[in-house]
Motif scaffolding. Structure first.
Motif, PDB file in Angstrom:
ATOM      1  N   LYS A  26      -3.705 -44.557 -25.412  1.00 47.95           N
ATOM      2  CA  LYS A  26      -2.659 -43.421 -25.026  1.00 47.95           C
ATOM      3  C   LYS A  26      -1.549 -43.139 -25.937  1.00 47.95           C
ATOM      4  O   LYS A  26      -1.072 -42.280 -26.021  1.00 47.95           O
ATOM      5  N   ASP A  27      -1.562 -44.235 -26.967  1.00 49.73           N
ATOM      6  CA  ASP A  27      -0.485 -44.038 -27.781  1.00 49.73           C
ATOM      7  C   ASP A  27      -0.457 -42.775 -28.687  1.00 49.73           C
ATOM      8  O   ASP A  27       0.445 -41.944 -28.883  1.00 49.73           O
TER       9      ASP A  27
ATOM     10  N   GLY B 295       0.437 -50.895 -26.122  1.00 51.41           N
ATOM     11  CA  GLY B 295       0.742 -50.587 -24.626  1.00 51.41           C
ATOM     12  C   GLY B 295       1.844 -51.340 -24.094  1.00 51.41           C
ATOM     13  O   GLY B 295       2.589 -50.941 -23.479  1.00 51.41           O
TER      14      GLY B 295
ATOM     15  N   ASP C 116       1.242 -48.106 -21.872  1.00 49.59           N
ATOM     16  CA  ASP C 116      -0.207 -47.777 -21.791  1.00 49.59           C
ATOM     17  C   ASP C 116      -0.321 -46.551 -20.874  1.00 49.59           C
ATOM     18  O   ASP C 116      -1.179 -46.180 -20.160  1.00 49.59           O
TER      19      ASP C 116
ATOM     20  N   ALA D  83      -1.720 -50.403 -15.386  1.00 42.93           N
ATOM     21  CA  ALA D  83      -1.619 -51.613 -15.988  1.00 42.93           C
ATOM     22  C   ALA D  83      -0.579 -52.468 -15.666  1.00 42.93           C
ATOM     23  O   ALA D  83       0.529 -52.443 -16.087  1.00 42.93           O
TER      24      ALA D  83
ATOM     25  N   LYS E 226      -7.952 -53.274 -16.832  1.00 41.06           N
ATOM     26  CA  LYS E 226      -6.322 -53.321 -16.790  1.00 41.06           C
ATOM     27  C   LYS E 226      -6.051 -52.205 -15.692  1.00 41.06           C
ATOM     28  O   LYS E 226      -4.864 -52.322 -15.120  1.00 41.06           O
TER      29      LYS E 226
ATOM     30  N   HIS F 297      -3.498 -55.348 -28.704  1.00 43.02           N
ATOM     31  CA  HIS F 297      -2.553 -54.460 -29.226  1.00 43.02           C
ATOM     32  C   HIS F 297      -1.699 -55.128 -30.196  1.00 43.02           C
ATOM     33  O   HIS F 297      -1.493 -54.292 -31.372  1.00 43.02           O
TER      34      HIS F 297
ATOM     35  N   SER G 142      -2.698 -48.537 -28.155  1.00 40.97           N
ATOM     36  CA  SER G 142      -3.171 -48.330 -26.753  1.00 40.97           C
ATOM     37  C   SER G 142      -4.047 -46.990 -26.958  1.00 40.97           C
ATOM     38  O   SER G 142      -3.906 -46.268 -27.754  1.00 40.97           O
TER      39      SER G 142
ATOM     40  N   ASN H 119      -7.563 -45.334 -16.130  1.00 36.97           N
ATOM     41  CA  ASN H 119      -7.601 -44.794 -17.389  1.00 36.97           C
ATOM     42  C   ASN H 119      -8.933 -44.421 -17.815  1.00 36.97           C
ATOM     43  O   ASN H 119      -9.909 -45.208 -17.504  1.00 36.97           O
TER      44      ASN H 119
END
Length: 352
Positions: A245-246, A180, A217, A90, A57, A187, A243, A61
């Motif tokens: 990153k969340d 994301g 994301d 992404a 994606k 997700h 995600s 990342n």
């Protein structure tokens, strides 16, 4: 007269002997050629140096940086040309272009982690129509794929994330879910499964009347949107992330707003991304599967298909990677058992 007859007999015998030798030589040559042809035909398919591209994606990342380690290990172990590509963010359109470029390069197989399974259907169909093997990950609804491989059952994993969040929240209070993008299949499956688990097991918890929050994301976006939702709902107690990153983004907002011990977050991430928030207590638990193992497993599956060994792809398939040693086949989705939960106490066991 007798001498003439004897001479004639010797000549006939000599001619016959020469003819037989020639025939035998031709037969030997023919047999040798046939044996060589048969040998060539029986050479295993793996003698070809396949070119396998993994498309993720977002190549920047940390999750997919870790995945690339698995792809590189696969290349080293097999001697095949296996490598990873991905857009700089992404974005489905950018990912489609990456795949188009790889099709033009004539790769033998594509291992894809889609930004949006739906957006990738046309380009993956194009690849398959050209005879390219297509394997996906985190895309159980992908139509144009030969097999999708998942580290675990998505519903079970979403429920597992909720169990960790519920424990941190002492099994009560309001919460939201974060994904994301709304187009990211896995997700959303995890979020839906988490909500279902809450309704089934934690009646004192309450989902606020909000659509799933999109972090794009991106950790900074997750941070900003977590601040917004905590301001909108001052009594919010939990944020479930999907995600990678969340949860770190939400944890940063929890720290900044002075809500450690009042608002809790749990979700998928890596220690390299979320470790400092686990240390501070702003993030209770992260869950993940090792993306390096997933990258290796995708490539191993693609190799198996390229070798013409699809008959081996069934319940019990062992791809030689932890969590992927006893896969279950559901339609064309292969499901493993590869998740872990990490807290402040055991984070040092996971140095990525």
């Amino acid at each position: 007269m007798k001498r003439l007859l004897a001479l004639a007999l010797v000549i006939v015998m000599a001619v016959s002997l020469l003819t037989a030798c020639g025939t035998a030589k031709k037969a030997e040559e023919s047999t040798g050629q046939s044996s060589q042809q048969a040998s060539d035909q029986q050479k295993p398919a793996e003698s070809k140096k396949w070119k396998i591209a993994t498309v993720v994606k977002d190549a920047s990342n940390p999750w997919f940086v870790r995945m690339e380690q698995g792809v590189k290990k696969f290349a080293s172990d097999t001697g095949l040309e296996a490598f990873m590509k991905g857009p700089s963010k992404a974005d489905a359109a950018l990912q489609v272009q990456v795949i188009e470029d790889l099709i033009a390069q004539g790769v033998d197989a594509l291992c894809v982690v889609p930004v949006s399974p739906e957006a990738l259907e046309p380009v993956l169909k194009k690849a398959m129509d050209k005879g390219i093997v297509v394997v996906t990950h985190e895309a159980s609804n992908q139509q144009n794929t030969m097999y999708d491989i998942e580290a675990f059952d998505n519903n079970a994993y979403g429920a597992f994330i909720m169990d960790n969040l519920a424990k941190a929240m002492n099994y009560e209070g309001k919460y939201v879910t974060m994904v994301g993008l709304l187009t990211m299949k896995s997700h959303n499956e995890w979020a839906d499964a988490g909500i279902a688990r809450q309704k089934e097991k934690y009646p004192k918890m309450e989902l606020v009347p909000e659509q799933k929050i999109e972090s794009e994301d991106n950790q900074e976006v997750a941070y900003e949107r977590a601040k917004e939702i905590m301001k909108k709902y001052p009594d919010l107690k939990g944020i479930m992330g999907t995600s990678s990153k969340d949860a770190p983004g939400a944890a940063k907002a929890i720290e900044e707003m002075g809500k450690i011990g009042k608002v809790f977050t749990a979700g998928s991430s890596l220690v390299s991304v979320a470790g400092k928030f686990l240390e501070s207590g702003s993030l209770s638990t992260i869950t993940f599967w090792d993306p390096a193992d997933a990258g290796y497993a995708m490539n191993a599956l693609a190799k198996l298909i390229l070798e013409g060994k699809k008959d081996q792809i069934k319940d019990g398939l062992n791809l030689g990677v932890k969590g992927y040693e006893n896969l279950k086949l559901k339609g064309k989705v292969l499901v493993g058992e590869g998740w872990v939960a990490v807290t402040k106490e055991n984070m040092k066991d996971y140095n990525f």
